[in-house]
Motif scaffolding. Structure first.
Motif, PDB file in Angstrom:
ATOM      1  N   ILE A 138     -19.226 -43.725  12.506  1.00 39.31           N
ATOM      2  CA  ILE A 138     -17.788 -43.799  12.218  1.00 39.31           C
ATOM      3  C   ILE A 138     -17.550 -43.550  10.730  1.00 39.31           C
ATOM      4  CG2 ILE A 138     -15.772 -45.313  12.163  1.00 39.31           C
ATOM      5  CD1 ILE A 138     -16.871 -46.630  14.730  1.00 39.31           C
ATOM      6  N   GLY A 139     -18.392 -44.156   9.889  1.00 38.58           N
ATOM      7  CA  GLY A 139     -18.285 -43.906   8.454  1.00 38.58           C
ATOM      8  C   GLY A 139     -18.476 -42.441   8.127  1.00 38.58           C
ATOM      9  N   LEU A 140     -19.415 -41.787   8.809  1.00 42.52           N
ATOM     10  CA  LEU A 140     -19.654 -40.366   8.595  1.00 42.52           C
ATOM     11  C   LEU A 140     -18.424 -39.539   8.973  1.00 42.52           C
ATOM     12  CD1 LEU A 140     -21.765 -38.192   7.843  1.00 42.52           C
ATOM     13  CD2 LEU A 140     -22.418 -38.162  10.244  1.00 42.52           C
ATOM     14  N   CYS A 141     -17.758 -39.912  10.041  1.00 44.92           N
ATOM     15  CA  CYS A 141     -16.538 -39.200  10.452  1.00 44.92           C
ATOM     16  C   CYS A 141     -15.449 -39.342   9.393  1.00 44.92           C
ATOM     17  CB  CYS A 141     -16.041 -39.728  11.790  1.00 44.92           C
ATOM     18  SG  CYS A 141     -17.091 -39.306  13.187  1.00 44.92           S
ATOM     19  N   TYR A 142     -15.242 -40.556   8.908  1.00 40.92           N
ATOM     20  CA  TYR A 142     -14.231 -40.761   7.878  1.00 40.92           C
ATOM     21  C   TYR A 142     -14.605 -40.059   6.580  1.00 40.92           C
ATOM     22  CZ  TYR A 142     -11.460 -44.060  10.565  1.00 40.92           C
ATOM     23  OH  TYR A 142     -10.642 -44.626  11.515  1.00 40.92           O
ATOM     24  N   GLN A 143     -15.881 -40.040   6.252  1.00 43.47           N
ATOM     25  CA  GLN A 143     -16.317 -39.342   5.050  1.00 43.47           C
ATOM     26  C   GLN A 143     -16.064 -37.841   5.186  1.00 43.47           C
ATOM     27  OE1 GLN A 143     -20.384 -40.108   3.921  1.00 43.47           O
ATOM     28  NE2 GLN A 143     -20.457 -38.376   2.538  1.00 43.47           N
TER      29      GLN A 143
ATOM     30  N   ILE B 269     -19.561 -34.949  16.409  1.00 48.08           N
ATOM     31  CA  ILE B 269     -19.732 -34.727  14.978  1.00 48.08           C
ATOM     32  C   ILE B 269     -20.105 -33.272  14.710  1.00 48.08           C
ATOM     33  CG2 ILE B 269     -21.228 -35.267  13.006  1.00 48.08           C
ATOM     34  CD1 ILE B 269     -21.210 -38.197  14.013  1.00 48.08           C
ATOM     35  N   ASN B 270     -21.018 -32.719  15.499  1.00 44.92           N
ATOM     36  CA  ASN B 270     -21.412 -31.320  15.317  1.00 44.92           C
ATOM     37  C   ASN B 270     -20.239 -30.366  15.559  1.00 44.92           C
ATOM     38  OD1 ASN B 270     -24.055 -31.946  14.661  1.00 44.92           O
ATOM     39  ND2 ASN B 270     -24.781 -31.741  16.760  1.00 44.92           N
ATOM     40  N   ARG B 271     -19.353 -30.737  16.454  1.00 44.89           N
ATOM     41  CA  ARG B 271     -18.203 -29.880  16.758  1.00 44.89           C
ATOM     42  C   ARG B 271     -16.990 -30.214  15.896  1.00 44.89           C
ATOM     43  NH1 ARG B 271     -17.114 -29.352  22.812  1.00 44.89           N
ATOM     44  NH2 ARG B 271     -16.369 -27.323  22.178  1.00 44.89           N
ATOM     45  N   LYS B 272     -17.183 -31.172  14.954  1.00 48.63           N
ATOM     46  CA  LYS B 272     -16.143 -31.593  14.020  1.00 48.63           C
ATOM     47  C   LYS B 272     -14.913 -32.166  14.728  1.00 48.63           C
ATOM     48  CE  LYS B 272     -17.596 -28.413  10.379  1.00 48.63           C
ATOM     49  NZ  LYS B 272     -18.945 -28.666  10.584  1.00 48.63           N
ATOM     50  N   LYS B 273     -15.173 -32.913  15.786  1.00 49.67           N
ATOM     51  CA  LYS B 273     -14.134 -33.628  16.529  1.00 49.67           C
ATOM     52  C   LYS B 273     -14.153 -35.082  16.059  1.00 49.67           C
ATOM     53  CE  LYS B 273     -13.174 -30.348  19.609  1.00 49.67           C
ATOM     54  NZ  LYS B 273     -11.876 -29.838  19.932  1.00 49.67           N
ATOM     55  N   TRP B 274     -13.693 -35.305  14.841  1.00 49.37           N
ATOM     56  CA  TRP B 274     -13.823 -36.608  14.180  1.00 49.37           C
ATOM     57  C   TRP B 274     -13.086 -37.708  14.930  1.00 49.37           C
ATOM     58  CZ3 TRP B 274     -17.623 -35.007  11.630  1.00 49.37           C
ATOM     59  CH2 TRP B 274     -17.603 -33.828  10.900  1.00 49.37           C
ATOM     60  N   LEU B 275     -11.853 -37.461  15.328  1.00 50.60           N
ATOM     61  CA  LEU B 275     -11.057 -38.485  16.006  1.00 50.60           C
ATOM     62  C   LEU B 275     -11.667 -38.857  17.355  1.00 50.60           C
ATOM     63  CD1 LEU B 275      -8.595 -40.297  15.895  1.00 50.60           C
ATOM     64  CD2 LEU B 275      -7.268 -38.454  16.918  1.00 50.60           C
ATOM     65  N   ASP B 276     -12.148 -37.869  18.086  1.00 47.89           N
ATOM     66  CA  ASP B 276     -12.800 -38.153  19.369  1.00 47.89           C
ATOM     67  C   ASP B 276     -14.041 -39.019  19.171  1.00 47.89           C
ATOM     68  OD1 ASP B 276     -10.914 -36.635  20.705  1.00 47.89           O
ATOM     69  OD2 ASP B 276     -12.140 -34.815  20.704  1.00 47.89           O
ATOM     70  N   CYS B 277     -14.807 -38.705  18.139  1.00 51.55           N
ATOM     71  CA  CYS B 277     -16.026 -39.476  17.853  1.00 51.55           C
ATOM     72  C   CYS B 277     -15.675 -40.918  17.494  1.00 51.55           C
ATOM     73  CB  CYS B 277     -16.789 -38.814  16.714  1.00 51.55           C
ATOM     74  SG  CYS B 277     -18.314 -39.654  16.299  1.00 51.55           S
ATOM     75  N   ILE B 278     -14.693 -41.087  16.626  1.00 51.35           N
ATOM     76  CA  ILE B 278     -14.284 -42.435  16.222  1.00 51.35           C
ATOM     77  C   ILE B 278     -13.770 -43.211  17.424  1.00 51.35           C
ATOM     78  CG2 ILE B 278     -12.569 -43.725  14.872  1.00 51.35           C
ATOM     79  CD1 ILE B 278     -12.826 -41.449  12.769  1.00 51.35           C
ATOM     80  N   THR B 279     -12.973 -42.571  18.254  1.00 53.15           N
ATOM     81  CA  THR B 279     -12.388 -43.235  19.415  1.00 53.15           C
ATOM     82  C   THR B 279     -13.452 -43.708  20.392  1.00 53.15           C
ATOM     83  OG1 THR B 279     -10.423 -41.855  19.195  1.00 53.15           O
ATOM     84  CG2 THR B 279     -10.730 -42.980  21.287  1.00 53.15           C
ATOM     85  N   ILE B 280     -14.401 -42.832  20.716  1.00 54.40           N
ATOM     86  CA  ILE B 280     -15.433 -43.228  21.693  1.00 54.40           C
ATOM     87  C   ILE B 280     -16.316 -44.339  21.123  1.00 54.40           C
ATOM     88  CG2 ILE B 280     -17.157 -41.480  21.070  1.00 54.40           C
ATOM     89  CD1 ILE B 280     -17.789 -41.233  24.056  1.00 54.40           C
TER      90      ILE B 280
ATOM     91  N   TYR C  70     -12.592 -41.846   1.934  1.00 53.47           N
ATOM     92  CA  TYR C  70     -13.774 -42.517   1.418  1.00 53.47           C
ATOM     93  C   TYR C  70     -13.686 -44.033   1.478  1.00 53.47           C
ATOM     94  CZ  TYR C  70     -14.820 -37.853  -0.365  1.00 53.47           C
ATOM     95  OH  TYR C  70     -15.073 -36.516  -0.464  1.00 53.47           O
ATOM     96  N   LYS C  71     -12.505 -44.577   1.318  1.00 55.84           N
ATOM     97  CA  LYS C  71     -12.364 -46.036   1.310  1.00 55.84           C
ATOM     98  C   LYS C  71     -12.732 -46.624   2.681  1.00 55.84           C
ATOM     99  CE  LYS C  71      -9.685 -48.502  -1.634  1.00 55.84           C
ATOM    100  NZ  LYS C  71      -8.546 -48.623  -2.457  1.00 55.84           N
ATOM    101  N   ILE C  72     -12.223 -46.014   3.734  1.00 57.60           N
ATOM    102  CA  ILE C  72     -12.534 -46.498   5.085  1.00 57.60           C
ATOM    103  C   ILE C  72     -13.993 -46.194   5.431  1.00 57.60           C
ATOM    104  CG2 ILE C  72     -11.955 -46.281   7.533  1.00 57.60           C
ATOM    105  CD1 ILE C  72      -9.086 -45.694   6.674  1.00 57.60           C
ATOM    106  N   ALA C  73     -14.495 -45.044   4.988  1.00 59.04           N
ATOM    107  CA  ALA C  73     -15.900 -44.708   5.227  1.00 59.04           C
ATOM    108  C   ALA C  73     -16.807 -45.749   4.569  1.00 59.04           C
ATOM    109  CB  ALA C  73     -16.211 -43.319   4.683  1.00 59.04           C
ATOM    110  N   THR C  74     -16.455 -46.157   3.358  1.00 59.65           N
ATOM    111  CA  THR C  74     -17.242 -47.184   2.662  1.00 59.65           C
ATOM    112  C   THR C  74     -17.230 -48.483   3.441  1.00 59.65           C
ATOM    113  OG1 THR C  74     -16.658 -46.182   0.543  1.00 59.65           O
ATOM    114  CG2 THR C  74     -17.503 -48.431   0.488  1.00 59.65           C
ATOM    115  N   LYS C  75     -16.066 -48.830   3.985  1.00 63.55           N
ATOM    116  CA  LYS C  75     -15.953 -50.065   4.776  1.00 63.55           C
ATOM    117  C   LYS C  75     -16.897 -50.036   5.978  1.00 63.55           C
ATOM    118  CE  LYS C  75     -12.726 -51.377   8.016  1.00 63.55           C
ATOM    119  NZ  LYS C  75     -11.406 -51.447   8.586  1.00 63.55           N
ATOM    120  N   TYR C  76     -16.950 -48.918   6.677  1.00 62.11           N
ATOM    121  CA  TYR C  76     -17.816 -48.822   7.855  1.00 62.11           C
ATOM    122  C   TYR C  76     -19.294 -48.752   7.474  1.00 62.11           C
ATOM    123  CZ  TYR C  76     -14.115 -48.618  11.273  1.00 62.11           C
ATOM    124  OH  TYR C  76     -13.063 -48.939  12.090  1.00 62.11           O
TER     125      TYR C  76
END
Length: 157
Positions: free
Chosen positions: A92-97, A58-69, A102-108
């Motif tokens: 995961i919601g934070l990554c999507y946000q 998250i700090n390195r802005k690697k959103w997909l890697d964070c979600i995947t792990i 926003y819709k998927i972030a809200t879901k998480y």
């Protein structure tokens, strides 16, 4: 005159060198921690290590890697570890946000809230995502729950 020029250049370059050195030290510590974590069996990594790696991504802005792990290790969690899974959903919601989905972030965030409705960070993130989605009614409801949670905490402490 040349001495003044050197002093000015030095005064300008010292803060830049300091910032670069701090960032290099920060990256070194993260890489060292990641290396220690990867020495363990990848299936039996502690949840605190997974959350640490997620924070690094998250700090390195690697959103997909964070979600995947987090998605991968979420399947490894036992059912009784609700707070851990709530933290995973929250990240995961934070990554999507962060990528404006926003819709998927809200879901998480709602999944995190359903797992552990007393975590302040989840409530705050949920209120923020509702504000970003222009759903002020839901944002106000969540903000009221957060306020009540804070009041109850003050009473007991």
């Amino acid at each position: 005159m040349f001495e003044i020029y050197l002093i000015l250049v030095t005064c300008f370059l010292l803060p830049i060198c300091f910032l670069i050195t701090n960032n290099l030290i920060y990256i070194y510590h993260h890489l060292k921690s990641l290396k220690q974590i990867t020495k363990k069996s990848m299936i039996n990594i502690d949840n605190k290590d997974i959350l640490y790696v997620a924070k690094i991504y998250i700090n390195r802005k690697k959103w997909l890697d964070c979600i995947t792990i987090l998605e991968f290790y979420m399947k490894q969690i036992r059912i009784n570890e609700l707070i851990i899974s709530a933290q995973y959903y929250n990240y995961i919601g934070l990554c999507y946000q962060s990528v404006n989905i926003y819709k998927i972030a809200t879901k998480y965030y709602l999944k995190a809230y359903n797992k552990a409705p007393f975590i302040k960070q989840t409530l705050q993130n949920l209120a923020n995502i509702y504000k970003l989605s222009n759903d002020t009614e839901s944002a106000n409801k969540i903000q009221n729950k957060l306020t009540n949670l804070n009041k109850n905490e003050d009473i007991y402490h």
